[in-house]
Scaffold this motif. Sequence first.
Motif, PDB file in Angstrom:
ATOM      1  N   THR A 176       9.358   5.476   5.022  1.00 60.51           N
ATOM      2  CA  THR A 176       9.013   6.778   4.256  1.00 60.51           C
ATOM      3  C   THR A 176       9.897   7.884   4.661  1.00 60.51           C
ATOM      4  OG1 THR A 176       6.653   6.021   4.175  1.00 60.51           O
ATOM      5  CG2 THR A 176       7.022   8.332   3.768  1.00 60.51           C
ATOM      6  N   SER A 177      10.065   8.066   5.840  1.00 56.02           N
ATOM      7  CA  SER A 177      10.950   9.165   6.312  1.00 56.02           C
ATOM      8  C   SER A 177      12.373   9.171   5.960  1.00 56.02           C
ATOM      9  CB  SER A 177      11.056   9.327   7.836  1.00 56.02           C
ATOM     10  OG  SER A 177       9.776   9.600   8.623  1.00 56.02           O
ATOM     11  N   ARG A 178      12.792   7.844   5.826  1.00 57.68           N
ATOM     12  CA  ARG A 178      14.285   7.712   5.335  1.00 57.68           C
ATOM     13  C   ARG A 178      14.297   7.873   3.734  1.00 57.68           C
ATOM     14  NH1 ARG A 178      14.268   3.288   9.079  1.00 57.68           N
ATOM     15  NH2 ARG A 178      13.601   1.962   7.342  1.00 57.68           N
ATOM     16  N   SER A 203       0.851  -1.303  -0.001  1.00 58.58           N
ATOM     17  CA  SER A 203       0.067   0.058   0.052  1.00 58.58           C
ATOM     18  C   SER A 203       0.789   1.424  -0.051  1.00 58.58           C
ATOM     19  CB  SER A 203      -0.836   0.197   1.067  1.00 58.58           C
ATOM     20  OG  SER A 203      -0.136  -0.132   2.425  1.00 58.58           O
ATOM     21  N   SER A 204       1.996   1.254   0.241  1.00 61.48           N
ATOM     22  CA  SER A 204       3.187   2.144   0.244  1.00 61.48           C
ATOM     23  C   SER A 204       2.938   2.849  -1.320  1.00 61.48           C
ATOM     24  CB  SER A 204       4.445   2.175   0.476  1.00 61.48           C
ATOM     25  OG  SER A 204       4.950   1.227  -0.276  1.00 61.48           O
ATOM     26  N   MET A 205       2.722   2.080  -2.180  1.00 60.58           N
ATOM     27  CA  MET A 205       2.535   2.784  -3.658  1.00 60.58           C
ATOM     28  C   MET A 205       1.545   3.954  -3.464  1.00 60.58           C
ATOM     29  SD  MET A 205       0.154  -0.097  -5.451  1.00 60.58           S
ATOM     30  CE  MET A 205      -1.517  -0.309  -5.002  1.00 60.58           C
ATOM     31  N   TRP A 206       0.521   4.040  -2.600  1.00 64.57           N
ATOM     32  CA  TRP A 206      -0.356   5.105  -2.655  1.00 64.57           C
ATOM     33  C   TRP A 206       0.416   6.441  -1.510  1.00 64.57           C
ATOM     34  CZ3 TRP A 206      -3.796   0.955  -1.358  1.00 64.57           C
ATOM     35  CH2 TRP A 206      -4.298   0.183  -2.316  1.00 64.57           C
ATOM     36  N   VAL A 207       1.281   7.061  -2.639  1.00 66.54           N
ATOM     37  CA  VAL A 207       2.244   7.983  -1.908  1.00 66.54           C
ATOM     38  C   VAL A 207       1.364   9.308  -1.535  1.00 66.54           C
ATOM     39  CG1 VAL A 207       4.390   7.070  -2.389  1.00 66.54           C
ATOM     40  CG2 VAL A 207       3.407   9.003  -3.793  1.00 66.54           C
ATOM     41  N   ASN A 220      -0.496   9.344   0.440  1.00 67.13           N
ATOM     42  CA  ASN A 220      -0.663   8.976   2.167  1.00 67.13           C
ATOM     43  C   ASN A 220       0.739   9.221   2.795  1.00 67.13           C
ATOM     44  OD1 ASN A 220      -2.992   6.704   1.045  1.00 67.13           O
ATOM     45  ND2 ASN A 220      -3.666   8.450   2.154  1.00 67.13           N
ATOM     46  N   ALA A 221       1.811   9.316   1.832  1.00 67.21           N
ATOM     47  CA  ALA A 221       3.152   9.229   2.528  1.00 67.21           C
ATOM     48  C   ALA A 221       3.604  10.322   3.354  1.00 67.21           C
ATOM     49  CB  ALA A 221       4.135   9.261   1.272  1.00 67.21           C
ATOM     50  N   ALA A 222       2.843  11.472   3.146  1.00 65.46           N
ATOM     51  CA  ALA A 222       3.434  12.782   4.061  1.00 65.46           C
ATOM     52  C   ALA A 222       2.522  13.776   3.735  1.00 65.46           C
ATOM     53  CB  ALA A 222       4.893  13.303   3.607  1.00 65.46           C
ATOM     54  N   THR A 223       2.456  14.895   4.365  1.00 64.98           N
ATOM     55  CA  THR A 223       2.026  16.322   3.951  1.00 64.98           C
ATOM     56  C   THR A 223       3.104  17.183   3.954  1.00 64.98           C
ATOM     57  OG1 THR A 223       0.303  15.934   5.506  1.00 64.98           O
ATOM     58  CG2 THR A 223       0.428  18.117   4.843  1.00 64.98           C
ATOM     59  N   ALA A 225       5.938  12.927   7.531  1.00 62.05           N
ATOM     60  CA  ALA A 225       5.269  11.759   7.297  1.00 62.05           C
ATOM     61  C   ALA A 225       4.171  11.279   7.944  1.00 62.05           C
ATOM     62  CB  ALA A 225       6.660  10.833   7.636  1.00 62.05           C
ATOM     63  N   ALA A 226       3.234  10.743   7.286  1.00 56.30           N
ATOM     64  CA  ALA A 226       1.948  10.327   8.024  1.00 56.30           C
ATOM     65  C   ALA A 226       1.953   9.109   8.889  1.00 56.30           C
ATOM     66  CB  ALA A 226       0.924  10.328   6.853  1.00 56.30           C
TER      67      ALA A 226
END
Length: 448
Positions: free
Chosen positions: A145-147, A104-108, A110-113, A129-130
Amino acid sequence: MKSFEVNFDGLVGPTHNYGGLSFGNVASQSNSQQASNPREAALQGLEKMKALMDMGFVQGVLAPQERPDVAALRSLGFAGTDAQVIERAAKEAMPLLVASCSASSMWVANAATVSPSADTSDGRVHFTAANLNCKYHRSIEHPTTSRVLGAMFADQQHFAHHAALPAVAQFGDEGAANHTRFCRDYGEAGVEFFVFGRSAFDSRYPAPQKYPARQTLEASQAVARLHGLSEEGVVFAQQNPAVIDQGVFHNDVIAVGNGELLFHHQDAFLNTEQMLAELHGKLAARGGNFQSISVPRDQVAVEDAVRSYLFNSQLLSRTDGSMLLIVPEECRANPRVWQYLQGLLAAGGPIRVVKVFDLKQSMQNGGGPACLRLRVALNETELAAVNPGVIMTPALYDTLTAWVNKHYRDALRESDLADPQLLLECRTALDELTQILKLGAVYPFQIN
């Protein structure tokens, strides 16, 4: 100085599967247990990236996560070698193994604001990062995601990174899927629009009854504070609880904005007129002319919007000042939605072109064109400071296409997730990908 909105699309991971993990996401649940095609999913995403690049848009790519997440399984008590951890999880708790394999990380979205430098108090681009703590399979994403974001936007002179908010229900944060920005020009100060589903502490805000509201007001307010946004440059709005209960799990399933335009369903928000007036007033104070297109419920029902992902589209500014709407094939397949879009084009408003993309693999798991991209507004200096390895070029497209064809399976079922070989395949692929994208060591298996 020229400024751009860069779309960084998520690259679909090698373990793309239909686990049906997302309660409240109709497509995710309805396609649960079907066989997926990771190779086709990744290639469909890359084709969309290339198409936007060919149209003249600056396009980037955001790497997937390491899956299965063996470290997450170890934290839940599964021990032994990596293969033994996977074997035991498959035998004792298959739902946890499926969750640890989610792509599900493909839906980025949602990765961050992300807040551009024109809006922030210190003049840097800010990323938070969310925490995605509403769903276990997504809550394990934010450390990687943060890295990855840190490796992409490493120059501290231009970029600031914040850790995810506390991983508790009161600060549920789903990233840019509930955030957009309005501006006259990407390089000018704009108005950031935060949409929440409920308040954790204020009972005056109604909550949905069937499905969870994933974004809280308190999380949105915290991100705005972290990014140094001014009161004059922020609007908070509540999503309609009734549409959340119809499967609108994020605001980007019922509304999309860009530039000076908000394209939304009639039933998307509570207190719509008051919200629109606030957006108009605050953008006008910053030199902009806010516009909105409200899609009437008698032309497109919420159910049709959810099934077609009409609003989970990309709204992009063209060089002539008009806008392009990128929609999934499902919009053309829905007669009511397609009829509405044809009427929209005939009306001659700000949206002048609609382009259709086949994203079936992503759509069947509950995410469309807007879910697949994280928008980052950058000026020329900031764009030059971005890791060049993640900016799409014809050569990178060819390299990534060959990489996918080399490493990805063309079919994946739930039973395949118990195969330890899948972990080795994923790690081999991602190790090569970090070299292609010049990310360095960002995955746990590369660090530990």
